[in-house]
Design a protein around this motif. Structure first.
Motif, PDB file in Angstrom:
ATOM      1  N   CYS A  23      44.671 -87.376 -13.112  1.00  0.00           N
ATOM      2  CA  CYS A  23      44.290 -87.342 -11.697  1.00  0.00           C
ATOM      3  C   CYS A  23      44.053 -85.913 -11.215  1.00  0.00           C
ATOM      4  CB  CYS A  23      45.358 -88.013 -10.846  1.00  0.00           C
ATOM      5  SG  CYS A  23      45.377 -89.809 -10.963  1.00  0.00           S
ATOM      6  N   LEU A  24      44.864 -84.979 -11.711  1.00  0.00           N
ATOM      7  CA  LEU A  24      44.642 -83.583 -11.349  1.00  0.00           C
ATOM      8  C   LEU A  24      43.249 -83.130 -11.755  1.00  0.00           C
ATOM      9  CD1 LEU A  24      48.026 -81.906 -12.404  1.00  0.00           C
ATOM     10  CD2 LEU A  24      47.168 -82.148 -10.075  1.00  0.00           C
ATOM     11  N   ARG A  25      42.811 -83.566 -12.922  1.00  0.00           N
ATOM     12  CA  ARG A  25      41.553 -83.096 -13.478  1.00  0.00           C
ATOM     13  C   ARG A  25      40.342 -83.869 -12.966  1.00  0.00           C
ATOM     14  NH1 ARG A  25      44.193 -82.527 -19.520  1.00  0.00           N
ATOM     15  NH2 ARG A  25      44.746 -80.322 -19.368  1.00  0.00           N
ATOM     16  N   GLN A  26      40.516 -85.171 -12.720  1.00  0.00           N
ATOM     17  CA  GLN A  26      39.348 -86.017 -12.475  1.00  0.00           C
ATOM     18  C   GLN A  26      39.405 -86.833 -11.192  1.00  0.00           C
ATOM     19  OE1 GLN A  26      39.037 -88.502 -15.965  1.00  0.00           O
ATOM     20  NE2 GLN A  26      39.077 -86.761 -17.373  1.00  0.00           N
ATOM     21  N   GLY A  27      40.534 -86.827 -10.495  1.00  0.00           N
ATOM     22  CA  GLY A  27      40.693 -87.711  -9.345  1.00  0.00           C
ATOM     23  C   GLY A  27      39.910 -87.268  -8.125  1.00  0.00           C
ATOM     24  N   GLN A  28      39.797 -88.173  -7.166  1.00  0.00           N
ATOM     25  CA  GLN A  28      39.259 -87.819  -5.864  1.00  0.00           C
ATOM     26  C   GLN A  28      40.266 -86.924  -5.138  1.00  0.00           C
ATOM     27  OE1 GLN A  28      36.112 -88.785  -4.936  1.00  0.00           O
ATOM     28  NE2 GLN A  28      36.033 -89.592  -7.032  1.00  0.00           N
ATOM     29  N   LEU A  29      39.839 -86.347  -4.015  1.00  0.00           N
ATOM     30  CA  LEU A  29      40.682 -85.359  -3.329  1.00  0.00           C
ATOM     31  C   LEU A  29      42.072 -85.894  -3.024  1.00  0.00           C
ATOM     32  CD1 LEU A  29      41.044 -82.611  -1.980  1.00  0.00           C
ATOM     33  CD2 LEU A  29      40.034 -83.577   0.095  1.00  0.00           C
ATOM     34  N   ALA A  30      42.167 -87.087  -2.436  1.00  0.00           N
ATOM     35  CA  ALA A  30      43.470 -87.645  -2.081  1.00  0.00           C
ATOM     36  C   ALA A  30      44.323 -87.869  -3.322  1.00  0.00           C
ATOM     37  CB  ALA A  30      43.290 -88.956  -1.314  1.00  0.00           C
ATOM     38  N   GLU A  31      43.689 -88.293  -4.408  1.00  0.00           N
ATOM     39  CA  GLU A  31      44.425 -88.511  -5.663  1.00  0.00           C
ATOM     40  C   GLU A  31      44.926 -87.187  -6.233  1.00  0.00           C
ATOM     41  OE1 GLU A  31      42.263 -92.409  -7.607  1.00  0.00           O
ATOM     42  OE2 GLU A  31      41.242 -90.480  -7.758  1.00  0.00           O
ATOM     43  N   ARG A  32      44.125 -86.142  -6.119  1.00  0.00           N
ATOM     44  CA  ARG A  32      44.527 -84.846  -6.652  1.00  0.00           C
ATOM     45  C   ARG A  32      45.697 -84.270  -5.849  1.00  0.00           C
ATOM     46  NH1 ARG A  32      39.856 -80.755  -7.587  1.00  0.00           N
ATOM     47  NH2 ARG A  32      40.844 -80.292  -9.571  1.00  0.00           N
ATOM     48  N   ILE A  33      45.660 -84.455  -4.548  1.00  0.00           N
ATOM     49  CA  ILE A  33      46.768 -83.992  -3.710  1.00  0.00           C
ATOM     50  C   ILE A  33      48.053 -84.725  -4.081  1.00  0.00           C
ATOM     51  CG2 ILE A  33      47.679 -83.970  -1.351  1.00  0.00           C
ATOM     52  CD1 ILE A  33      44.797 -83.484  -0.398  1.00  0.00           C
ATOM     53  N   ALA A  34      47.964 -86.048  -4.210  1.00  0.00           N
ATOM     54  CA  ALA A  34      49.147 -86.842  -4.574  1.00  0.00           C
ATOM     55  C   ALA A  34      49.652 -86.472  -5.965  1.00  0.00           C
ATOM     56  CB  ALA A  34      48.811 -88.329  -4.497  1.00  0.00           C
ATOM     57  N   ALA A  35      48.719 -86.257  -6.887  1.00  0.00           N
ATOM     58  CA  ALA A  35      49.107 -85.891  -8.252  1.00  0.00           C
ATOM     59  C   ALA A  35      49.782 -84.523  -8.282  1.00  0.00           C
ATOM     60  CB  ALA A  35      47.880 -85.898  -9.162  1.00  0.00           C
ATOM     61  N   ALA A  36      49.261 -83.569  -7.511  1.00  0.00           N
ATOM     62  CA  ALA A  36      49.861 -82.240  -7.474  1.00  0.00           C
ATOM     63  C   ALA A  36      51.248 -82.279  -6.842  1.00  0.00           C
ATOM     64  CB  ALA A  36      48.949 -81.281  -6.713  1.00  0.00           C
ATOM     65  N   ARG A  37      51.416 -83.120  -5.814  1.00  0.00           N
ATOM     66  CA  ARG A  37      52.738 -83.276  -5.194  1.00  0.00           C
ATOM     67  C   ARG A  37      53.743 -83.813  -6.212  1.00  0.00           C
ATOM     68  NH1 ARG A  37      51.572 -86.933  -1.656  1.00  0.00           N
ATOM     69  NH2 ARG A  37      50.924 -85.497  -0.009  1.00  0.00           N
ATOM     70  N   ALA A  38      53.325 -84.830  -6.960  1.00  0.00           N
ATOM     71  CA  ALA A  38      54.204 -85.399  -7.987  1.00  0.00           C
ATOM     72  C   ALA A  38      54.491 -84.386  -9.082  1.00  0.00           C
ATOM     73  CB  ALA A  38      53.557 -86.657  -8.572  1.00  0.00           C
ATOM     74  N   ALA A  39      53.456 -83.648  -9.506  1.00  0.00           N
ATOM     75  CA  ALA A  39      53.625 -82.678 -10.580  1.00  0.00           C
ATOM     76  C   ALA A  39      54.577 -81.559 -10.186  1.00  0.00           C
ATOM     77  CB  ALA A  39      52.268 -82.097 -10.971  1.00  0.00           C
ATOM     78  N   ALA A  40      54.546 -81.147  -8.919  1.00  0.00           N
ATOM     79  CA  ALA A  40      55.457 -80.084  -8.460  1.00  0.00           C
ATOM     80  C   ALA A  40      56.903 -80.520  -8.608  1.00  0.00           C
ATOM     81  CB  ALA A  40      55.145 -79.719  -7.011  1.00  0.00           C
ATOM     82  N   ASN A  41      57.190 -81.776  -8.280  1.00  0.00           N
ATOM     83  CA  ASN A  41      58.548 -82.289  -8.444  1.00  0.00           C
ATOM     84  C   ASN A  41      58.917 -82.420  -9.921  1.00  0.00           C
ATOM     85  OD1 ASN A  41      59.083 -82.570  -5.663  1.00  0.00           O
ATOM     86  ND2 ASN A  41      58.041 -84.542  -5.597  1.00  0.00           N
ATOM     87  N   LEU A  42      58.000 -82.943 -10.709  1.00  0.00           N
ATOM     88  CA  LEU A  42      58.280 -83.142 -12.132  1.00  0.00           C
ATOM     89  C   LEU A  42      58.447 -81.817 -12.877  1.00  0.00           C
ATOM     90  CD1 LEU A  42      55.741 -86.040 -12.714  1.00  0.00           C
ATOM     91  CD2 LEU A  42      58.223 -86.237 -12.817  1.00  0.00           C
ATOM     92  N   ALA A  43      57.776 -80.774 -12.400  1.00  0.00           N
ATOM     93  CA  ALA A  43      57.826 -79.479 -13.074  1.00  0.00           C
ATOM     94  C   ALA A  43      59.182 -78.803 -12.956  1.00  0.00           C
ATOM     95  CB  ALA A  43      56.739 -78.566 -12.518  1.00  0.00           C
ATOM     96  N   THR A  44      60.075 -79.329 -12.150  1.00  0.00           N
ATOM     97  CA  THR A  44      61.407 -78.734 -12.039  1.00  0.00           C
ATOM     98  C   THR A  44      62.295 -79.104 -13.221  1.00  0.00           C
ATOM     99  OG1 THR A  44      62.268 -80.595 -10.728  1.00  0.00           O
ATOM    100  CG2 THR A  44      61.289 -78.742  -9.519  1.00  0.00           C
ATOM    101  N   LEU A  45      61.873 -80.084 -14.032  1.00  0.00           N
ATOM    102  CA  LEU A  45      62.670 -80.509 -15.184  1.00  0.00           C
ATOM    103  C   LEU A  45      62.069 -79.983 -16.481  1.00  0.00           C
ATOM    104  CD1 LEU A  45      63.654 -84.223 -14.453  1.00  0.00           C
ATOM    105  CD2 LEU A  45      64.944 -82.136 -14.031  1.00  0.00           C
ATOM    106  N   ARG A  46      62.911 -79.366 -17.314  1.00  0.00           N
ATOM    107  CA  ARG A  46      62.463 -78.757 -18.569  1.00  0.00           C
ATOM    108  C   ARG A  46      61.698 -79.745 -19.440  1.00  0.00           C
ATOM    109  NH1 ARG A  46      60.293 -77.190 -22.152  1.00  0.00           N
ATOM    110  NH2 ARG A  46      60.921 -75.857 -23.876  1.00  0.00           N
ATOM    111  N   GLU A  47      62.114 -80.998 -19.472  1.00  0.00           N
ATOM    112  CA  GLU A  47      61.496 -81.963 -20.377  1.00  0.00           C
ATOM    113  C   GLU A  47      60.050 -82.291 -20.018  1.00  0.00           C
ATOM    114  OE1 GLU A  47      63.619 -85.952 -18.807  1.00  0.00           O
ATOM    115  OE2 GLU A  47      64.757 -84.092 -18.834  1.00  0.00           O
ATOM    116  N   ASN A  48      59.659 -81.986 -18.795  1.00  0.00           N
ATOM    117  CA  ASN A  48      58.288 -82.261 -18.362  1.00  0.00           C
ATOM    118  C   ASN A  48      57.383 -81.036 -18.422  1.00  0.00           C
ATOM    119  OD1 ASN A  48      59.005 -84.942 -17.575  1.00  0.00           O
ATOM    120  ND2 ASN A  48      59.735 -84.177 -15.613  1.00  0.00           N
ATOM    121  N   GLN A  49      57.958 -79.855 -18.559  1.00  0.00           N
ATOM    122  CA  GLN A  49      57.203 -78.636 -18.306  1.00  0.00           C
ATOM    123  C   GLN A  49      56.127 -78.343 -19.339  1.00  0.00           C
ATOM    124  OE1 GLN A  49      60.401 -75.812 -17.870  1.00  0.00           O
ATOM    125  NE2 GLN A  49      60.727 -76.330 -15.717  1.00  0.00           N
TER     126      GLN A  49
END
Length: 217
Positions: A23-49
């Motif tokens: 979604c970050l790479r190919q989604g529409q604007l709303a999808e990219r915003i939602a994906a980036a919001r989710a990714a910011a939270n997920l990036a706090t955990l080492r296993e996802n980084q």
């Protein structure tokens, strides 16, 4: 779902990270915003980084417009980069290419951007400046001038000043930075801020002054 930390690893294990990156790479604007919001939270955990860091070029391109305009998608992408750069492992990836996070962050500072964009840029620069390997690159890309501009634009904002001075302190541990700071006229500003009524601003101004202008860090 991604706001609850115990679920963040589950999302990664379930393969949702791949969908978020898609979604970050190919989604529409709303999808990219939602994906980036989710990714910011997920990036706090080492296993996802590691997996999220694979999307670094996309994230850097997404955040680049923040130096020119108010953009939610750019700010969300910058938040992902901020969380990933907490680890030195991803610093070299974060500064690669024409949209390196350091270039964009310095561009935000020198453009007199809004307080939220300036603070977001400073958070990324703070993580990079903690890594001595990154300091020469930051200096070459004009970080000291950027900090000076940010002081002028947001000199009454204690959040910006405290974060800005923290960045300067980390930069000041490299002897080469002193010459640049003197050339850019930073010294009298730091001396004045050392007497600032806000305790955190005063603390980091004093430490920066000691590092940059004569005393040991």
């Amino acid at each position: 779902l991604v706001d609850v930390e115990p679920n963040q690893g589950v999302l990664g294990q379930a393969g949702r990270l791949k969908e978020i990156i898609r979604c970050l790479r190919q989604g529409q604007l709303a999808e990219r915003i939602a994906a980036a919001r989710a990714a910011a939270n997920l990036a706090t955990l080492r296993e996802n980084q590691d997996e999220l860091a694979g999307a670094m070029p996309t994230l850097l391109e997404m955040m680049e417009p923040m130096q020119r305009e108010e953009s939610e998608v750019a700010m969300r992408a910058a938040a992902v980069v901020q969380n990933l750069t907490f680890s030195h492992r991803y610093h070299h990836r974060a500064v690669e290419g024409p949209w390196g996070a350091d270039r964009t962050a310095v561009g935000v500072l020198t453009s007199g951007c809004s307080q939220p964009r300036t603070l977001q840029a400073l958070k990324i620069l703070n993580h990079l400046a903690e890594n001595r390997e990154m300091v020469p690159l930051l200096v070459d890309h004009g970080v000291i001038r950027g900090l000076y501009f940010a002081m002028a634009a947001h000199g009454e904002d204690v959040q910006v000043l405290a974060k800005l001075l923290t960045v300067l302190f980390h930069l000041g541990q490299d002897p080469r930075v002193r010459e640049v700071a003197l050339k850019e006229g930073v010294e009298p500003v730091i001396v004045r801020l050392a007497n600032h009524p806000d305790e955190e601003v005063s603390h980091w101004a004093t430490r920066s002054k000691e590092c940059l202008f004569g005393l040991a860090c």
